[in-house]
Design a protein around this motif. Sequence first.
Motif, mmCIF file in Angstrom:
data_model
loop_
_atom_site.group_PDB
_atom_site.id
_atom_site.type_symbol
_atom_site.label_atom_id
_atom_site.label_comp_id
_atom_site.label_asym_id
_atom_site.label_seq_id
_atom_site.Cartn_x
_atom_site.Cartn_y
_atom_site.Cartn_z
ATOM 1 N N LYS A 130 -1.514 -0.201 6.777
ATOM 2 C CA LYS A 130 -0.293 0.544 5.905
ATOM 3 C C LYS A 130 0.806 -0.064 6.129
ATOM 4 O O LYS A 130 1.136 -0.185 7.371
ATOM 5 C CB LYS A 130 -0.574 2.220 6.197
ATOM 6 C CG LYS A 130 0.521 2.679 4.892
ATOM 7 C CD LYS A 130 0.432 4.242 5.105
ATOM 8 C CE LYS A 130 1.271 4.835 3.937
ATOM 9 N NZ LYS A 130 1.252 6.281 4.094
ATOM 10 N N GLN A 131 1.615 -0.184 5.071
ATOM 11 C CA GLN A 131 2.932 -0.744 5.163
ATOM 12 C C GLN A 131 4.014 0.359 4.396
ATOM 13 O O GLN A 131 3.682 0.634 3.443
ATOM 14 C CB GLN A 131 3.267 -2.359 4.725
ATOM 15 C CG GLN A 131 4.651 -2.491 4.656
ATOM 16 C CD GLN A 131 4.829 -4.044 4.166
ATOM 17 O OE1 GLN A 131 5.359 -4.820 4.759
ATOM 18 N NE2 GLN A 131 4.351 -4.306 3.070
ATOM 19 N N CYS A 132 5.094 0.605 5.002
ATOM 20 C CA CYS A 132 6.078 1.336 4.372
ATOM 21 C C CYS A 132 7.365 0.520 4.460
ATOM 22 O O CYS A 132 7.736 -0.230 5.444
ATOM 23 C CB CYS A 132 6.393 2.891 5.004
ATOM 24 S SG CYS A 132 4.980 3.983 5.044
ATOM 25 N N GLU A 164 10.229 7.317 8.586
ATOM 26 C CA GLU A 164 8.610 7.772 9.249
ATOM 27 C C GLU A 164 7.757 7.212 7.864
ATOM 28 O O GLU A 164 8.240 6.605 6.764
ATOM 29 C CB GLU A 164 8.694 9.283 8.998
ATOM 30 C CG GLU A 164 8.912 9.957 7.630
ATOM 31 C CD GLU A 164 8.672 11.303 7.826
ATOM 32 O OE1 GLU A 164 7.721 11.850 7.976
ATOM 33 O OE2 GLU A 164 9.716 12.013 8.154
ATOM 34 N N CYS A 165 6.691 7.039 8.587
ATOM 35 C CA CYS A 165 5.403 6.812 7.715
ATOM 36 C C CYS A 165 4.096 7.110 8.223
ATOM 37 O O CYS A 165 3.816 7.440 9.384
ATOM 38 C CB CYS A 165 5.430 5.153 7.826
ATOM 39 S SG CYS A 165 4.111 4.205 6.722
ATOM 40 N N THR A 166 3.439 7.813 7.241
ATOM 41 C CA THR A 166 2.247 8.842 7.623
ATOM 42 C C THR A 166 1.097 7.820 7.427
ATOM 43 O O THR A 166 0.853 7.174 6.373
ATOM 44 C CB THR A 166 2.284 9.982 7.087
ATOM 45 O OG1 THR A 166 3.390 10.901 6.972
ATOM 46 C CG2 THR A 166 0.943 10.798 7.214
ATOM 47 N N GLU A 201 7.242 7.749 13.272
ATOM 48 C CA GLU A 201 8.502 7.425 13.054
ATOM 49 C C GLU A 201 9.286 6.611 14.016
ATOM 50 O O GLU A 201 8.857 6.387 15.039
ATOM 51 C CB GLU A 201 9.349 8.980 13.373
ATOM 52 C CG GLU A 201 8.513 10.018 12.459
ATOM 53 C CD GLU A 201 8.996 11.425 12.970
ATOM 54 O OE1 GLU A 201 8.723 12.425 12.227
ATOM 55 O OE2 GLU A 201 9.485 11.504 13.918
ATOM 56 N N ARG A 217 10.864 -2.453 7.340
ATOM 57 C CA ARG A 217 9.624 -2.032 7.123
ATOM 58 C C ARG A 217 9.014 -1.537 8.113
ATOM 59 O O ARG A 217 9.139 -2.089 9.349
ATOM 60 C CB ARG A 217 8.767 -3.267 6.222
ATOM 61 C CG ARG A 217 8.784 -4.412 7.152
ATOM 62 C CD ARG A 217 7.846 -5.713 6.487
ATOM 63 N NE ARG A 217 7.865 -5.653 5.059
ATOM 64 C CZ ARG A 217 8.456 -6.537 4.265
ATOM 65 N NH1 ARG A 217 9.541 -7.312 5.034
ATOM 66 N NH2 ARG A 217 8.663 -6.521 3.121
#
Length: 232
Positions: A96-98, A114-116, A201, A224
């Motif tokens: 996954k990428q945020c 943060e990225c879940t 996070e 990112r």
Amino acid sequence: MMGKILAQLLICFWITLPFCVTEKAKERSARQRDAEFTDKYQTCMQGVPGVQGRDGNPGINGIPGTPGIPGRDGLKGEKGECVTERFEDPWKPNFKQCAWNSLNYGIDLGKIAECTFTKLRPDSALRVMFSGSLRLKCKTACCQRWYFTFNGAECTGPLPIESIIYLDQGSPELNSTINIHRTSTVEGLCEGIQAGLVDIEIWVGTCADYPRGDASTGWNSVSRVIIEELPK
């Protein structure tokens, strides 16, 4: 007169008897030769074959035979290879990428982003990476630390995932004008995280035994966080 006739008859009988016996013997000999000839040189035609007979009833089982002699052991074979088969589900990519455009976070202490992520296996590892612009400035020696947390705690499998920027004291006049923003990364692998939802996070804080400076994250550029689940 009667006696004379009887005597003549007896004489005639005795005279003809040998001839009669001889004829009968000859007759028997001729019949015997004919029979032998017929047996030896049979020239009669065979008759039409008769109707084929029916099969008889099946016979009963015979007496069981005695056991045979046991066979000998064969030659010893070559040693085989040891192969261990593993029946597992094929590994499927999970990442996954945020991303954020121009975070422009000027905080010196606290959470930046943060990225879940959904972790599928309990025995896998997580590879995390933050990429973005970082900056630190101060008039005296200072140090700032950027690091990851997983569900509120830093990684312990095996160690925290972090990056630091240290700025020496130098000349107060020179340091007061340094303001360089550079794209940097914070990256590492973390093991021992359970499967399920994981809150990942990126934070900024101070270094041990050093005062904090003026930190900046994600200035005027894309930042990112990339998360990937990997097999162990």
